[in-house]
Design a protein around this motif. Structure first.
Motif, PDB file in Angstrom:
ATOM      1  N   UNK A  90       0.846  -1.198   0.000  1.00 36.62           N
ATOM      2  CA  UNK A  90       0.000   0.000   0.000  1.00 36.62           C
ATOM      3  C   UNK A  90       0.877   1.243   0.000  1.00 36.62           C
ATOM      4  N   UNK A  91       0.669   2.116  -0.962  1.00 34.87           N
ATOM      5  CA  UNK A  91       1.338   3.407  -1.037  1.00 34.87           C
ATOM      6  C   UNK A  91       0.253   4.484  -1.123  1.00 34.87           C
ATOM      7  N   UNK A  92       0.288   5.469  -0.266  1.00 34.40           N
ATOM      8  CA  UNK A  92      -0.710   6.538  -0.260  1.00 34.40           C
ATOM      9  C   UNK A  92      -0.028   7.870  -0.533  1.00 34.40           C
ATOM     10  N   UNK A  93      -0.585   8.618  -1.495  1.00 35.68           N
ATOM     11  CA  UNK A  93      -0.116   9.963  -1.799  1.00 35.68           C
ATOM     12  C   UNK A  93      -1.250  10.932  -1.503  1.00 35.68           C
ATOM     13  N   UNK A  94      -0.954  12.036  -0.822  1.00 39.41           N
ATOM     14  CA  UNK A  94      -1.941  13.067  -0.525  1.00 39.41           C
ATOM     15  C   UNK A  94      -1.513  14.344  -1.241  1.00 39.41           C
ATOM     16  N   UNK A  95      -2.458  15.008  -1.897  1.00 44.18           N
ATOM     17  CA  UNK A  95      -2.174  16.262  -2.591  1.00 44.18           C
ATOM     18  C   UNK A  95      -3.241  17.276  -2.229  1.00 44.18           C
ATOM     19  N   UNK A  96      -2.829  18.546  -2.080  1.00 43.41           N
ATOM     20  CA  UNK A  96      -3.781  19.606  -1.761  1.00 43.41           C
ATOM     21  C   UNK A  96      -3.303  20.435  -0.592  1.00 43.41           C
ATOM     22  N   UNK A  97      -4.251  21.100   0.036  1.00 39.44           N
ATOM     23  CA  UNK A  97      -3.934  21.928   1.187  1.00 39.44           C
ATOM     24  C   UNK A  97      -5.139  21.979   2.114  1.00 39.44           C
ATOM     25  N   UNK A 156       6.210   9.452   9.968  1.00 37.26           N
ATOM     26  CA  UNK A 156       6.134   8.172  10.662  1.00 37.26           C
ATOM     27  C   UNK A 156       6.370   6.988   9.716  1.00 37.26           C
ATOM     28  N   UNK A 157       5.765   7.071   8.510  1.00 34.99           N
ATOM     29  CA  UNK A 157       5.879   5.960   7.557  1.00 34.99           C
ATOM     30  C   UNK A 157       6.196   6.501   6.158  1.00 34.99           C
ATOM     31  N   UNK A 158       7.394   7.036   5.970  1.00 37.05           N
ATOM     32  CA  UNK A 158       7.729   7.650   4.680  1.00 37.05           C
ATOM     33  C   UNK A 158       7.709   6.677   3.513  1.00 37.05           C
ATOM     34  N   UNK A 159       7.869   5.398   3.806  1.00 36.59           N
ATOM     35  CA  UNK A 159       7.840   4.414   2.726  1.00 36.59           C
ATOM     36  C   UNK A 159       6.416   4.133   2.237  1.00 36.59           C
ATOM     37  N   UNK A 160       5.418   4.488   3.057  1.00 40.05           N
ATOM     38  CA  UNK A 160       4.028   4.221   2.666  1.00 40.05           C
ATOM     39  C   UNK A 160       3.215   5.479   2.394  1.00 40.05           C
ATOM     40  N   UNK A 161       3.526   6.590   3.017  1.00 33.29           N
ATOM     41  CA  UNK A 161       2.721   7.811   2.898  1.00 33.29           C
ATOM     42  C   UNK A 161       3.612   8.960   2.444  1.00 33.29           C
ATOM     43  N   UNK A 162       3.143   9.715   1.438  1.00 36.13           N
ATOM     44  CA  UNK A 162       3.899  10.875   0.957  1.00 36.13           C
ATOM     45  C   UNK A 162       2.936  12.019   0.649  1.00 36.13           C
ATOM     46  N   UNK A 163       3.472  13.225   0.695  1.00 34.82           N
ATOM     47  CA  UNK A 163       2.683  14.431   0.421  1.00 34.82           C
ATOM     48  C   UNK A 163       3.227  15.067  -0.848  1.00 34.82           C
ATOM     49  N   UNK A 164       2.355  15.271  -1.838  1.00 32.64           N
ATOM     50  CA  UNK A 164       2.770  15.785  -3.149  1.00 32.64           C
ATOM     51  C   UNK A 164       2.707  17.301  -3.243  1.00 32.64           C
ATOM     52  N   UNK A 165       2.128  17.965  -2.227  1.00 36.18           N
ATOM     53  CA  UNK A 165       2.041  19.417  -2.254  1.00 36.18           C
ATOM     54  C   UNK A 165       0.703  19.905  -2.795  1.00 36.18           C
ATOM     55  N   UNK A 166       0.581  21.216  -2.891  1.00 31.46           N
ATOM     56  CA  UNK A 166      -0.609  21.848  -3.471  1.00 31.46           C
ATOM     57  C   UNK A 166      -0.325  22.065  -4.951  1.00 31.46           C
ATOM     58  N   UNK A 167      -1.045  21.377  -5.813  1.00 35.40           N
ATOM     59  CA  UNK A 167      -0.698  21.278  -7.224  1.00 35.40           C
ATOM     60  C   UNK A 167      -1.637  22.087  -8.102  1.00 35.40           C
ATOM     61  N   UNK A 168      -1.119  22.609  -9.221  1.00 38.26           N
ATOM     62  CA  UNK A 168      -2.008  23.174 -10.231  1.00 38.26           C
ATOM     63  C   UNK A 168      -2.602  22.017 -11.031  1.00 38.26           C
ATOM     64  N   UNK A 169      -3.513  22.335 -11.937  1.00 35.36           N
ATOM     65  CA  UNK A 169      -4.268  21.280 -12.617  1.00 35.36           C
ATOM     66  C   UNK A 169      -3.367  20.399 -13.482  1.00 35.36           C
ATOM     67  N   UNK A 170      -2.402  20.986 -14.165  1.00 33.07           N
ATOM     68  CA  UNK A 170      -1.497  20.184 -14.988  1.00 33.07           C
ATOM     69  C   UNK A 170      -0.684  19.222 -14.122  1.00 33.07           C
ATOM     70  N   UNK A 171      -0.184  19.720 -13.001  1.00 33.86           N
ATOM     71  CA  UNK A 171       0.585  18.864 -12.091  1.00 33.86           C
ATOM     72  C   UNK A 171      -0.280  17.758 -11.502  1.00 33.86           C
ATOM     73  N   UNK A 172      -1.538  18.102 -11.191  1.00 33.78           N
ATOM     74  CA  UNK A 172      -2.440  17.116 -10.628  1.00 33.78           C
ATOM     75  C   UNK A 172      -2.709  15.985 -11.628  1.00 33.78           C
TER      76      UNK A 172
END
Length: 403
Positions: free
Chosen positions: A256-263, A276-292
């Protein structure tokens, strides 16, 4: 001879360019307004836009005055009204400017069927739209997508909560008195409509989404291949951050890998999980539509984890429709009418518990990738054929002009 239909759209629509972006701009709401006006124009209506650009009030925004502007917006006239950027005074400025502008619009469109269409009930207040409809002999209508009091987790100031209560009183009095009501779900129409007719339109897919759709591929079926789940949008408990964290404590499969994007105000909670679990959970940042959309293309499964209490029953997760159009398999909580209308195109959880979400993670890990990809393709096909704003605007226009 059939009259030409002239629509004055009142809202907070702005071009999606850096000049107009601020913390007060909600991309989802802006895309709804954009899709609606473009769809109505494509259906032959003459649409003129009167908009108050969304800006945080002074002193959060250091600019005290915004000048009015007239611009071309996708072939439509857009009037950005001037205002002093101080809470309450801002609203008074918008009311005065748009009142004069709408009277002038009605005079320019004598002999046509005229409709005043406002996005929600506060820009400008619905009472003003109703009154202007009477003064100009135009039909008044509202697209009702944000009813009810804001969730307490947003921690609004007492003054802002008082203002929202006034907006609620205004809405419940005037929604039954306007001529047409377009609502995001049946609960809004039932509880605010006073027994009057309404049209349910839960959203649509705009050119912003359609132009960015990518070719869908089926991931290889390998035994230990990780599966990436994406939660995008407002980072908040109402959008499933706490539900996700609780599920991850139960579902321990290393694939299981979870990515969260937004603010949002629950970002520190997500950052704790990343640490706590960098191998499973990451934050992609607040993205514009192309990046999303680049992130969508790299994702296996999309998560729509809207957690609604009884007080939130007037809300509907517009991001969910975007997910279905993307064409990746989507897991969703059973919010509103999702299971009834879209259950064939996604994976609907039976409830909003962490145990169910954890079981869903495990279930999808064991589902053949071809089966998952087929569900995503089926969802995209349905959305492109039935849920574009052009097709939804045809329903809306028919409802607005019918006798």
């Amino acid at each position: 001879m059939k009259k030409q239909t002239a629509i004055a759209f009142l809202g907070a629509l702005v071009p999606d360019t850096p000049e107009y972006r601020s913390i007060a701009l909600r991309r989802s709401g802006n895309m709804v307004q954009d899709g609606l006006v473009c769809g109505l124009k494509a259906r032959g209506a003459e649409v003129e836009i009167f908009s108050a650009q969304p800006r945080p009030s002074y002193p959060r925004d250091r600019k005290l005055f915004y000048r009015g502007r007239k611009i071309d917006y996708r072939g439509m006239k857009m009037h950005l009204v001037p205002f002093f950027n101080i809470l309450v005074i801002k609203t008074i400025c918008i009311i005065l400017c748009e009142t004069g502008a709408i009277i002038a619009w009605a005079l320019r469109n004598r002999g046509k069927q005229r409709i005043l269409l406002v996005y929600n009930t506060f820009t400008p207040p619905l009472a003003i739209v109703w009154l202007l409809g009477k003064i100009t002999r135009s039909r008044s209508a509202a697209l009702l997508y944000d009813q009810g009091m804001p969730p307490r987790e947003l921690h609004l100031s007492p003054l802002k909560r008082f203002i929202y209560r006034l907006v609620e009183i205004n809405a419940k009095f005037f929604i039954p008195r306007i001529d047409r009501r377009i609502v995001i779900n049946e609960a809004v129409g039932r509880d605010y409509g006073g027994g009057k007719d309404f049209l349910v339109v839960d959203g649509g897919i705009s050119h912003n989404i359609l132009d960015r759709l990518f070719e869908l591929e089926t991931p290889p079926q390998t035994e230990n291949r990780p599966m990436t789940f994406l939660l995008a949008g407002l980072i908040s408990p109402i959008n499933g951050t706490r539900l996700l964290g609780e599920a991850l404590t139960i579902a321990r499969d290393p694939r299981i890998r979870v990515v969260v994007a937004g603010n949002g105000h629950d970002l520190p909670y997500i950052e704790e999980w990343c640490a706590r679990e960098p191998e499973r959970v990451s934050y992609a940042g607040s993205l514009n539509l192309d990046e999303l959309f680049e992130l969508y293309a790299r994702t296996d499964v999309l998560l729509n984890l809207r957690v609604l209490s009884e007080a939130d029953k007037y809300l509907f997760p517009s991001k969910f429709l975007e997910y279905l159009a993307v064409g990746k398999p989507t897991v969703t909580t059973p919010a509103g009418h999702i299971e009834r209308e879209y259950g064939a195109y996604c994976f609907v959880m039976k409830d909003c518990t962490a145990q169910t979400l954890a079981q869903t993670f495990d279930q999808l890990l064991e589902t053949p990738t071809g089966e998952l990809s087929d569900r995503g393709r089926k969802a995209r096909k349905f959305m492109v054929e039935n849920r574009t704003w052009e097709s939804r605007s045809a329903e809306i226009l028919d409802y607005l002009i019918r006798p």
